[in-house]
Design a protein around this motif. Structure first.
Motif, PDB file in Angstrom:
ATOM      1  N   LEU A   1      -3.021  10.054   1.683  1.00 15.46           N
ATOM      2  CA  LEU A   1      -3.429   8.803   1.055  1.00 15.46           C
ATOM      3  C   LEU A   1      -2.645   7.634   1.636  1.00 15.46           C
TER       4      LEU A   1
ATOM      5  N   VAL B   1     -10.164   3.440  -3.319  1.00 16.59           N
ATOM      6  CA  VAL B   1      -8.956   3.004  -4.031  1.00 16.59           C
ATOM      7  C   VAL B   1      -8.598   1.577  -3.661  1.00 16.59           C
ATOM      8  N   GLU B   2      -8.690   1.278  -2.370  1.00 15.39           N
ATOM      9  CA  GLU B   2      -8.335  -0.069  -1.903  1.00 15.39           C
ATOM     10  C   GLU B   2      -9.330  -1.103  -2.415  1.00 15.39           C
TER      11      GLU B   2
ATOM     12  N   THR C   1     -16.568   1.799   2.048  1.00 18.92           N
ATOM     13  CA  THR C   1     -16.580   3.183   1.563  1.00 18.92           C
ATOM     14  C   THR C   1     -17.772   3.933   2.128  1.00 18.92           C
TER      15      THR C   1
ATOM     16  N   SER D   1       0.316   4.032  -2.920  1.00 18.29           N
ATOM     17  CA  SER D   1      -0.079   5.420  -2.662  1.00 18.29           C
ATOM     18  C   SER D   1       0.759   6.397  -3.470  1.00 18.29           C
TER      19      SER D   1
ATOM     20  N   SER E   1      -5.228  -1.244   4.740  1.00 16.95           N
ATOM     21  CA  SER E   1      -4.575  -2.501   4.345  1.00 16.95           C
ATOM     22  C   SER E   1      -4.352  -3.402   5.558  1.00 16.95           C
TER      23      SER E   1
ATOM     24  N   LEU F   1      -4.391   4.442   3.470  1.00 15.67           N
ATOM     25  CA  LEU F   1      -4.233   3.155   2.786  1.00 15.67           C
ATOM     26  C   LEU F   1      -3.517   2.143   3.666  1.00 15.67           C
TER      27      LEU F   1
ATOM     28  N   MET G   1       0.815  -1.209   0.000  1.00 17.56           N
ATOM     29  CA  MET G   1       0.000   0.000   0.000  1.00 17.56           C
ATOM     30  C   MET G   1       0.852   1.263   0.000  1.00 17.56           C
TER      31      MET G   1
ATOM     32  N   ALA H   1      -9.598   6.662   0.185  1.00 21.00           N
ATOM     33  CA  ALA H   1      -8.621   5.573   0.278  1.00 21.00           C
ATOM     34  C   ALA H   1      -9.309   4.211   0.250  1.00 21.00           C
TER      35      ALA H   1
ATOM     36  N   TYR I   1      -9.306   8.645 -10.274  1.00 19.86           N
ATOM     37  CA  TYR I   1      -8.895   7.463  -9.515  1.00 19.86           C
ATOM     38  C   TYR I   1      -9.258   6.174 -10.252  1.00 19.86           C
TER      39      TYR I   1
ATOM     40  N   ASN J   1      -8.516  -1.701  -5.985  1.00 19.19           N
ATOM     41  CA  ASN J   1      -7.262  -2.452  -6.065  1.00 19.19           C
ATOM     42  C   ASN J   1      -7.465  -3.918  -5.721  1.00 19.19           C
TER      43      ASN J   1
END
Length: 409
Positions: free
Chosen positions: A282, A340-341, A324, A44, A290, A286, A40, A337, A160, A344
């Motif tokens: 970020l 994004v995670e 989220t 970032s 994580s 993250l 992570m 974040a 993003y 990912n």
């Protein structure tokens, strides 16, 4: 608040990992968590640096839009609507112009311009507030409009998604527009109900009916399309409107003899600075997220919710995007974040990845906006502001789930 969330994530992950190591004999748990942490940290930096180009471009266009007077013009069009929503504020009061410009900037996705305009609007409203330590009716309505404001161009979400490898980063455009409209509408009616505001006025009803008619007609047409066709339609309109807006800004600038190139370059310079500035924020979120996921705690929570949904015979595809939603009212950087995670982990074009993107674009961060805006004028008693803001959040997030099933399931 953000400090407590961040520390709570890290300590909870560590304690849950200890439980696994001691009671479940999972000797690899700490190794897994460290690998996730390093991954992570690298991600970032990659994300932030990858945003430089698009951030520079959009901030450049934003600067030209401000200098060409487009935001001022839009604020004039919105002023009659705001007088209906805030009858205690005179039509010619400076606060009307400030609020109009703030929400117009929000609608265009001009975050940098929106915040200072919002603070100026709140200060103007404070001047006519009879109780300086207590939120007035107008201030509460303005705050709820901010936390649920319709965003026509959710460019940050697009950025993003593009960075995460989405095949069509803008395919979430229409779902975000529908979700944020639901949030705004519920927020307005909730505050109006509590404050006993009469919304049966032409200045409010005519724009609302026009928008609802357009939306209803569009929905009838969209219900006849497949999920793939809906995604393509959403991407088409997002790309068309954004490019049209860019051309409109440059055209108006040329008509008004604005030095568009110079202002574009000045605005674009901020792109690099902002991209670098967001790395620490970020990175912090993250890393915490994580650790939550790699420790198994987040998955355990989601599995519990999924189990309840199964018992109630509900579909469970939305569950993976719920983190989220949990963070959105509390922390903007945390929700970003988490989006994004999620992308990912599951993929930007997965149902969870798309839903988390729509949730991110459906509302603002209620507690952050409340703290910044009310804190700037010394308000201590928020009355029904938090409750109304959270009701709007719930409406936006629920609508996000519904429209994502319509578009992508």
């Amino acid at each position: 608040m953000l400090n407590r969330i961040w520390l709570g994530f890290i300590f909870s992950a560590f304690l849950y990992a200890g439980y696994q190591a001691v009671f479940l004999a999972n000797t690899q748990i700490y190794s897994t968590m460290m690998q996730a942490l390093f991954a992570m940290a690298e991600l970032s930096v990659e994300i932030s640096l990858g945003l430089i180009g698009i951030l520079a471009f959009w901030l450049g266009i934003s600067r030209v839009a401000e200098q060409s007077g487009l935001i001022d013009r839009l604020s004039q069009l919105l002023s009659p609507v705001f007088h209906c929503l805030m009858p205690s504020v005179a039509k010619n009061h400076p606060a009307m112009g400030h609020m109009s410009m703030n929400l117009a900037a929000n609608a265009m996705g001009l975050d940098n311009a929106a915040t200072p305009l919002g603070l100026k609007a709140m200060q103007s409203l404070q001047q006519i507030n009879p109780q300086k330590d207590t939120a007035s009716d107008a201030q509460i309505m303005f705050l709820v409009l901010n936390t649920s404001s319709v965003t026509i161009f959710p460019v940050t979400v697009f950025m993003y998604r593009a960075q995460a490898g989405a095949a069509a980063p803008t395919d979430v455009f229409l779902p975000i527009l529908l979700a944020t409209f639901a949030s705004t509408l519920v927020g307005i009616f909730t505050v109006a109900l509590i404050q006993k505001i009469n919304l049966l006025k032409t200045a409010f009803l005519v724009p609302l009916l026009l928008f609802v008619t357009l939306l209803s007609t569009s929905m009838i047409y969209m219900l006849q399309l497949s999920a793939e066709e809906l995604a393509n339609l959403s991407g088409f309109w997002a790309n068309f409107l954004i490019l049209s807006f860019v051309c409109l800004v440059l055209f108006v600038a040329s008509i008004k003899k604005v030095e568009a190139y110079q202002h574009f370059v000045e605005g674009a310079k901020e792109g690099f600075e902002i991209a670098v500035k967001i790395i620490p924020y970020l990175l912090a979120m993250l890393i915490a997220i994580s650790l939550l996921r790699s420790s198994g705690l987040l998955q355990g929570l989601l599995d519990s919710i999924r189990y309840i949904c199964i018992l109630l015979a509900f579909d469970t595809a939305f569950v993976d995007a719920l983190p989220t939603a949990f963070l959105k009212p509390l922390s903007g950087s945390g929700a970003r974040a988490m989006m994004v995670e999620t992308m990912n982990t599951y993929g930007a074009d997965s149902f969870a990845g798309r839903l988390s993107s729509v949730m991110q674009g459906s509302t603002e961060t209620t507690f952050y906006v409340l703290a910044v805006y009310f804190g700037s004028v010394g308000i201590r008693y928020t009355r029904h502001a938090i409750g109304c803001g959270l009701v709007a959040d719930a409406a936006g997030l629920s609508a996000a789930v519904f429209v994502c099933y319509l578009f992508f399931a």
